[in-house]
Design a protein around this motif. Structure first.
Motif, mmCIF file in Angstrom:
data_model
loop_
_atom_site.group_PDB
_atom_site.id
_atom_site.type_symbol
_atom_site.label_atom_id
_atom_site.label_comp_id
_atom_site.label_asym_id
_atom_site.label_seq_id
_atom_site.Cartn_x
_atom_site.Cartn_y
_atom_site.Cartn_z
ATOM 1 N N ARG A 29 -8.171 -2.595 6.706
ATOM 2 C CA ARG A 29 -8.868 -2.517 5.420
ATOM 3 C C ARG A 29 -9.054 -3.919 4.829
ATOM 4 O O ARG A 29 -8.662 -4.913 5.433
ATOM 5 C CB ARG A 29 -8.094 -1.603 4.470
ATOM 6 C CG ARG A 29 -7.931 -0.185 5.019
ATOM 7 C CD ARG A 29 -7.203 0.731 4.051
ATOM 8 N NE ARG A 29 -7.055 2.075 4.618
ATOM 9 C CZ ARG A 29 -7.995 3.020 4.579
ATOM 10 N NH1 ARG A 29 -9.141 2.767 3.966
ATOM 11 N NH2 ARG A 29 -7.792 4.193 5.127
ATOM 12 N N ARG A 31 -7.581 -5.546 2.401
ATOM 13 C CA ARG A 31 -6.360 -6.339 2.232
ATOM 14 C C ARG A 31 -5.884 -6.926 3.561
ATOM 15 O O ARG A 31 -5.346 -8.045 3.611
ATOM 16 C CB ARG A 31 -5.255 -5.496 1.595
ATOM 17 C CG ARG A 31 -4.780 -4.328 2.436
ATOM 18 C CD ARG A 31 -3.599 -3.611 1.783
ATOM 19 N NE ARG A 31 -3.113 -2.502 2.595
ATOM 20 C CZ ARG A 31 -3.586 -1.279 2.562
ATOM 21 N NH1 ARG A 31 -4.589 -0.999 1.729
ATOM 22 N NH2 ARG A 31 -3.108 -0.330 3.346
ATOM 23 N N ASP A 32 -6.075 -6.163 4.650
ATOM 24 C CA ASP A 32 -5.660 -6.653 5.959
ATOM 25 C C ASP A 32 -6.525 -7.827 6.403
ATOM 26 O O ASP A 32 -6.027 -8.818 6.949
ATOM 27 C CB ASP A 32 -5.739 -5.523 6.994
ATOM 28 C CG ASP A 32 -4.885 -4.329 6.616
ATOM 29 O OD1 ASP A 32 -3.733 -4.549 6.202
ATOM 30 O OD2 ASP A 32 -5.362 -3.190 6.727
ATOM 31 N N LEU A 34 -8.243 -9.832 4.383
ATOM 32 C CA LEU A 34 -7.934 -10.972 3.512
ATOM 33 C C LEU A 34 -6.692 -11.701 4.022
ATOM 34 O O LEU A 34 -6.651 -12.936 4.060
ATOM 35 C CB LEU A 34 -7.718 -10.502 2.072
ATOM 36 C CG LEU A 34 -8.973 -10.097 1.290
ATOM 37 C CD1 LEU A 34 -8.585 -9.503 -0.067
ATOM 38 C CD2 LEU A 34 -9.895 -11.299 1.082
ATOM 39 N N SER A 35 -5.679 -10.941 4.430
ATOM 40 C CA SER A 35 -4.469 -11.551 4.974
ATOM 41 C C SER A 35 -4.747 -12.268 6.289
ATOM 42 O O SER A 35 -4.265 -13.383 6.519
ATOM 43 C CB SER A 35 -3.382 -10.493 5.186
ATOM 44 O OG SER A 35 -2.927 -9.986 3.960
ATOM 45 N N ASN A 185 0.540 -9.336 6.216
ATOM 46 C CA ASN A 185 0.386 -9.230 4.758
ATOM 47 C C ASN A 185 1.594 -9.814 4.035
ATOM 48 O O ASN A 185 1.468 -10.536 3.036
ATOM 49 C CB ASN A 185 0.198 -7.762 4.353
ATOM 50 C CG ASN A 185 -1.105 -7.176 4.865
ATOM 51 O OD1 ASN A 185 -1.995 -7.915 5.296
ATOM 52 N ND2 ASN A 185 -1.220 -5.859 4.842
ATOM 53 N N THR A 263 -15.806 -3.612 4.145
ATOM 54 C CA THR A 263 -14.589 -4.402 4.350
ATOM 55 C C THR A 263 -14.866 -5.772 4.957
ATOM 56 O O THR A 263 -14.217 -6.758 4.588
ATOM 57 C CB THR A 263 -13.598 -3.641 5.256
ATOM 58 O OG1 THR A 263 -14.253 -3.287 6.480
ATOM 59 C CG2 THR A 263 -13.093 -2.386 4.591
ATOM 60 N N SER A 271 -11.556 -14.266 1.739
ATOM 61 C CA SER A 271 -10.526 -15.139 2.310
ATOM 62 C C SER A 271 -10.963 -16.596 2.279
ATOM 63 O O SER A 271 -10.144 -17.496 2.032
ATOM 64 C CB SER A 271 -10.203 -14.717 3.746
ATOM 65 O OG SER A 271 -11.347 -14.799 4.571
#
Length: 479
Positions: A29, A31-32, A34-35, A185, A263, A271
């Motif tokens: 997703r 957040r993943d 972005l990490s 994360n 996504t 990022s």
């Protein structure tokens, strides 16, 4: 000759990739991603490049070098976001260019990225090893030279710590992207907090006189490179661009994204924005703490600046978290690199077993290859030379992707459906992305271009003597 050109320029049907990559599980997703992006972009370089570029090329204007590199990277990131939204396939630029321009050009772009991943994994592993050995040295713990350095370097045989951490990351990835993303994360949050800690504490030691003159007077360095003036800023851009190439690692995993039309653009552009803010902030504080000349030949400018300012405990905390945080770059690079190798095997351009997945639908054969090659590269080759291939190869892929937007737009709504992100200010921005990448590439050293030429010559031999003969695309069309 006509038949050969026809085979080289034959384009893959995007629906074929949709079927081939269907077995990859979509679990990642925003957040993943972005990490993954922040973890890969904000790696070892944020703790080393600001000081090195300031001392060698730009002085306090290193901030402008970071911003200049960020503008070019941002233009290309827009192109990546549209490509990943329209074609969420494993292999990123390789697969996209294969669809847009044909198999040969796809191979060139993918081969360029392969150099990045092989060398970058080894490069980060080596940096993690050096920082880890620096942390344990005050405790009286020291590895013998034979186990601490690459072959032939100061009595070295193998960098044992680097090899171990690469193996550990490979074991983590072999269990699946969901577990790897969870670890990523957590580590990215820790690393960003360490960077913010440096910025806050370091800001208390900033002296305004260290910013004067902001753009030092131009002169040539002993090695012939530029220092000061706009020439020095330009040289700094080419050196710094290495820091921003990590967003390709996001696109390489787009076949495992949940709702990729949403996504992928958010992960890629988000990022990069976070990374730019952190890089500029670190550079601004670092050159303000001490005169830029103090960072010449300094392998750990952030830790050194904190210790010299009387913040030894903070320096130890930041460096310790930095070492742990380097795992995030390894996770991102190895994950993306294995998906690229898988894509080559999937299409028959490399042995087909590389394109196979296990009972958990993971391309672990490809993961084994990037692990072994990275350990060998890290144990044998000098990084001060080979690391230049990272930027050179990636910039070539960036040029292809930027120009690929023109071909993509002509096919959107026909055989390629894209109801997601569109690059703004078309057709101007794609050309500016290509031009910016070309300008940065031109600023690389002669050695970087020479190594890139050698790598591409090897790639052409692989393609013509193996890939072209075993390509599934050509076999299927001939059948």
């Amino acid at each position: 000759m006509t038949t050969l050109l026809k085979r080289m320029l034959r384009k893959e049907d995007p629906s074929v990739y949709e079927v081939k990559d269907a077995h990859l599980v979509r679990t990642l997703r925003v957040r993943d991603f972005l990490s993954l992006g922040v973890g890969t972009i904000v790696s070892t370089t944020i703790f080393t490049l600001p000081g090195a570029v300031a001392a060698e090329h730009a002085g306090p204007a290193v901030i402008l070098s970071f911003l200049g590199a960020a503008v070019v990277a941002g233009l290309v990131a827009f192109a990546y976001a549209e490509m990943a939204s329209a074609m969420p396939f494993a292999g990123s630029a390789y697969s996209w260019i294969n669809v847009i321009f044909g198999e040969f050009f796809g191979w060139v772009a993918g081969w360029a990225l392969l150099a990045e991943y092989f060398i970058a994994v080894a490069f980060v592993g080596s940096g993690l090893s050096a920082n880890f050995r620096g942390l344990i040295a005050p405790l009286g713990l020291k590895l013998p030279n034979s186990l601490a350095n690459p072959l032939g370097n100061n009595g070295g045989v193998i960098d044992l710590v680097s090899a171990i951490v690469i193996l550990l990351v490979a074991l983590l990835l072999s269990r699946g992207v969901t577990e790897a993303a969870r670890v990523e994360n957590i580590l990215v949050v820790a690393k960003v907090l360490a960077i913010i800690l440096f910025i806050i504490v370091g800001a208390t030691a900033v002296r305004l006189q260290n910013y004067v003159p902001f753009i030092p007077k131009y002169h040539l360095n002993p090695d012939g490179s530029a220092f000061g003036g706009w020439q020095g800023i330009y040289a700094g851009v080419s050196m710094i661009f290495l820091a921003y190439i990590g967003f390709d690692s996001i696109a390489a995993n787009s076949a495992e994204a949940v709702e990729p039309q949403k996504t992928m653009p958010r992960g890629i552009l988000g990022s990069l924005l976070i990374a730019v803010v952190l890089f500029v902030a670190v550079a601004l504080v670092l050159v303000g703490m001490f005169k830029y000349t103090e960072y010449a030949h300094n392998a750990e400018p952030v830790g050194w600046a904190l210790r010299q300012s009387g913040h030894g405990i903070v320096a130890s905390v930041v460096q310790a978290i930095a070492v742990i945080g380097m795992f995030t770059a390894l996770i991102g690079m190895m994950l993306a690199g294995s998906r690229l190798i898988y894509s080559f095997g999937r299409d028959g351009l490399l042995p087909k077993w590389l394109g196979q997945v296990n009972d958990k639908n993971l391309p672990n054969h490809a993961l084994v290859v990037i692990t072994i090659v990275a350990i060998i590269v890290g144990s044998i080759f000098p990084f001060d030379e080979l690391s230049q291939l990272i930027s050179a190869g990636t910039l070539i892929a960036f040029m292809f992707v930027s120009l690929g937007i023109y071909g993509l737009r002509r096919r959107e709504g026909k055989d390629i459906v894209n109801d997601g992100f569109k690059m703004p200010l078309y057709p101007v921005l794609p050309f500016l992305g290509f031009l910016g990448s070309l300008i940065v590439f031109n600023g690389l050293s002669k050695a970087a271009k020479l190594y890139a030429g050698g790598w591409f010559l090897f790639g052409l031999l692989v393609y013509f003597f193996y890939g072209l003969r075993h390509s599934y695309l050509n076999k299927n069309n001939e059948a």
